[in-house]
Design a protein around this motif. Structure first.
Motif, PDB file in Angstrom:
ATOM      1  N   CYS A  45       0.849  -1.195   0.000  1.00 55.18           N
ATOM      2  CA  CYS A  45       0.000   0.000   0.000  1.00 55.18           C
ATOM      3  C   CYS A  45       0.887   1.248   0.000  1.00 55.18           C
ATOM      4  N   GLY A  46       0.504   2.225  -0.800  1.00 55.81           N
ATOM      5  CA  GLY A  46       1.303   3.443  -0.920  1.00 55.81           C
ATOM      6  C   GLY A  46       2.275   3.412  -2.070  1.00 55.81           C
ATOM      7  N   LYS A  47       2.485   2.236  -2.682  1.00 61.13           N
ATOM      8  CA  LYS A  47       3.326   2.123  -3.876  1.00 61.13           C
ATOM      9  C   LYS A  47       2.454   2.307  -5.119  1.00 61.13           C
ATOM     10  N   ASN A  48       3.053   2.856  -6.183  1.00 64.28           N
ATOM     11  CA  ASN A  48       2.314   3.121  -7.409  1.00 64.28           C
ATOM     12  C   ASN A  48       3.087   2.651  -8.637  1.00 64.28           C
ATOM     13  N   VAL A  49       2.358   2.072  -9.577  1.00 64.46           N
ATOM     14  CA  VAL A  49       2.922   1.550 -10.822  1.00 64.46           C
ATOM     15  C   VAL A  49       2.300   2.289 -11.994  1.00 64.46           C
ATOM     16  N   VAL A  50       3.127   2.693 -12.955  1.00 62.02           N
ATOM     17  CA  VAL A  50       2.625   3.293 -14.189  1.00 62.02           C
ATOM     18  C   VAL A  50       2.995   2.378 -15.352  1.00 62.02           C
ATOM     19  N   ALA A  51       2.009   2.090 -16.197  1.00 63.28           N
ATOM     20  CA  ALA A  51       2.213   1.221 -17.362  1.00 63.28           C
ATOM     21  C   ALA A  51       1.953   2.026 -18.628  1.00 63.28           C
ATOM     22  N   ASN A  52       2.992   2.257 -19.402  1.00 58.75           N
ATOM     23  CA  ASN A  52       2.869   3.004 -20.660  1.00 58.75           C
ATOM     24  C   ASN A  52       2.831   1.992 -21.804  1.00 58.75           C
ATOM     25  N   PHE A  53       1.640   1.741 -22.354  1.00 60.08           N
ATOM     26  CA  PHE A  53       1.459   0.746 -23.410  1.00 60.08           C
ATOM     27  C   PHE A  53       1.348   1.462 -24.753  1.00 60.08           C
ATOM     28  N   MET A  54       2.438   1.427 -25.496  1.00 59.33           N
ATOM     29  CA  MET A  54       2.477   1.999 -26.842  1.00 59.33           C
ATOM     30  C   MET A  54       2.047   0.964 -27.875  1.00 59.33           C
ATOM     31  N   TRP A  55       1.793  -0.249 -27.415  1.00 64.75           N
ATOM     32  CA  TRP A  55       1.348  -1.371 -28.252  1.00 64.75           C
ATOM     33  C   TRP A  55       0.183  -2.012 -27.503  1.00 64.75           C
ATOM     34  N   SER A  56      -0.969  -2.075 -28.128  1.00 67.40           N
ATOM     35  CA  SER A  56      -2.193  -2.494 -27.436  1.00 67.40           C
ATOM     36  C   SER A  56      -2.087  -3.918 -26.896  1.00 67.40           C
ATOM     37  N   SER A  57      -2.906  -4.206 -25.869  1.00 63.61           N
ATOM     38  CA  SER A  57      -2.824  -5.502 -25.191  1.00 63.61           C
ATOM     39  C   SER A  57      -4.117  -5.778 -24.438  1.00 63.61           C
ATOM     40  N   THR A  58      -4.437  -7.052 -24.274  1.00 66.76           N
ATOM     41  CA  THR A  58      -5.521  -7.461 -23.384  1.00 66.76           C
ATOM     42  C   THR A  58      -4.956  -8.211 -22.187  1.00 66.76           C
ATOM     43  N   ARG A  59      -4.359  -9.383 -22.429  1.00 69.92           N
ATOM     44  CA  ARG A  59      -3.901 -10.247 -21.337  1.00 69.92           C
ATOM     45  C   ARG A  59      -2.805  -9.600 -20.499  1.00 69.92           C
ATOM     46  N   THR A  60      -1.819  -8.984 -21.152  1.00 68.29           N
ATOM     47  CA  THR A  60      -0.703  -8.414 -20.404  1.00 68.29           C
ATOM     48  C   THR A  60      -1.162  -7.253 -19.539  1.00 68.29           C
ATOM     49  N   ARG A  61      -2.005  -6.379 -20.094  1.00 67.61           N
ATOM     50  CA  ARG A  61      -2.529  -5.251 -19.322  1.00 67.61           C
ATOM     51  C   ARG A  61      -3.318  -5.763 -18.112  1.00 67.61           C
ATOM     52  N   CYS A  62      -4.220  -6.735 -18.328  1.00 69.81           N
ATOM     53  CA  CYS A  62      -5.034  -7.260 -17.229  1.00 69.81           C
ATOM     54  C   CYS A  62      -4.183  -7.968 -16.180  1.00 69.81           C
ATOM     55  N   ALA A  63      -3.134  -8.671 -16.612  1.00 63.32           N
ATOM     56  CA  ALA A  63      -2.253  -9.364 -15.666  1.00 63.32           C
ATOM     57  C   ALA A  63      -1.565  -8.370 -14.744  1.00 63.32           C
TER      58      ALA A  63
END
Length: 228
Positions: A45-63
């Motif tokens: 808790c208190g940690k943050n993740v940013v995901a910059n997807f320049m290539w679209s995804s379903t499974r990887t984004r959801c994982a």
């Protein structure tokens, strides 16, 4: 097991030792078991993740998103980032490094792009797919626990122009045999430089295992797992 992965970038399987990769696989298995049994896993808790997807995804984004939520981390998903376009890559990374604890990148680019980002970044970077590797989606479980994949045989069957390159690294690091089975058409065959790289990884990590590239469909007989 001392994994030595705290604060590390995860950019390519070849950057990990077999012990480090097995540690990640076993940790994943343990966390999945905890989730199924109802254990509260919100340790970050208190940690943050940013995901910059320049290539679209379903499974990887959801994982990534479900994993972050399970572990108590905030998750920001970007598909319209200005990174490298309206603002310089170095400046964008500097800003993100000050706001987040982990950066996830997915891009239809060569991996040199990702290593450049990692050089600028003050926080760990995870590769969510480049043209050269897809380390987070290569394997979910082993056969029954620690070291159980060792000396098993995998067959990759079909269009061999790309994916066997990733599976080759995986099998070499896990001590598995690999048979790459595809058509004779050069368009669908594994490129020779990639064959050479995989052979070198087998020589380094799994010299007692076999790596085979063939057009003989009967080579699929007797394997433990097939992927395509």
């Amino acid at each position: 097991m001392n994994s030595n992965l705290v604060g590390r970038d995860i950019l390519n399987l070849r950057d990990l030792t077999p012990d480090q990769f097995r540690y990640l696989i076993n940790l994943s298995w343990e966390l999945k078991a905890q989730k199924k049994s109802g254990v509260d896993q919100r340790h970050f808790c208190g940690k943050n993740v940013v995901a910059n997807f320049m290539w679209s995804s379903t499974r990887t984004r959801c994982a990534f998103e479900t994993s972050c939520n399970d572990l108590g981390m905030g998750f920001t998903y970007l598909t319209n980032s200005h990174m490298g376009y309206d603002e310089s890559m170095k400046d964008a990374i500097r800003v993100l490094s000050g706001m987040y604890d982990l950066l996830v990148i997915r891009a239809q680019l060569r991996e040199e792009f990702l290593y450049e980002i990692a050089d600028y970044c003050d926080i760990p970077v995870i590769n969510a797919l480049t043209l050269d590797d897809h380390p987070t989606q290569m394997l979910e479980e082993q056969w029954g626990g620690l070291g159980s994949s060792r000396h098993k045989t995998m067959a990759y069957v079909g269009n061999c122009s790309g994916m066997p390159y990733f599976y080759g690294r995986l099998c070499a690091i896990l001590g598995m045999n690999l048979r790459v089975i595809g058509p004779e058409n050069p368009r669908y065959r594994l490129r020779q430089p990639w064959v050479d790289e995989i052979a070198e990884l087998y020589k380094r990590w799994s010299p007692d295992c076999e790596f085979t590239v063939t057009t003989d469909a009967s080579a699929v007989e007797g394997v433990d797992v097939i992927t395509t």
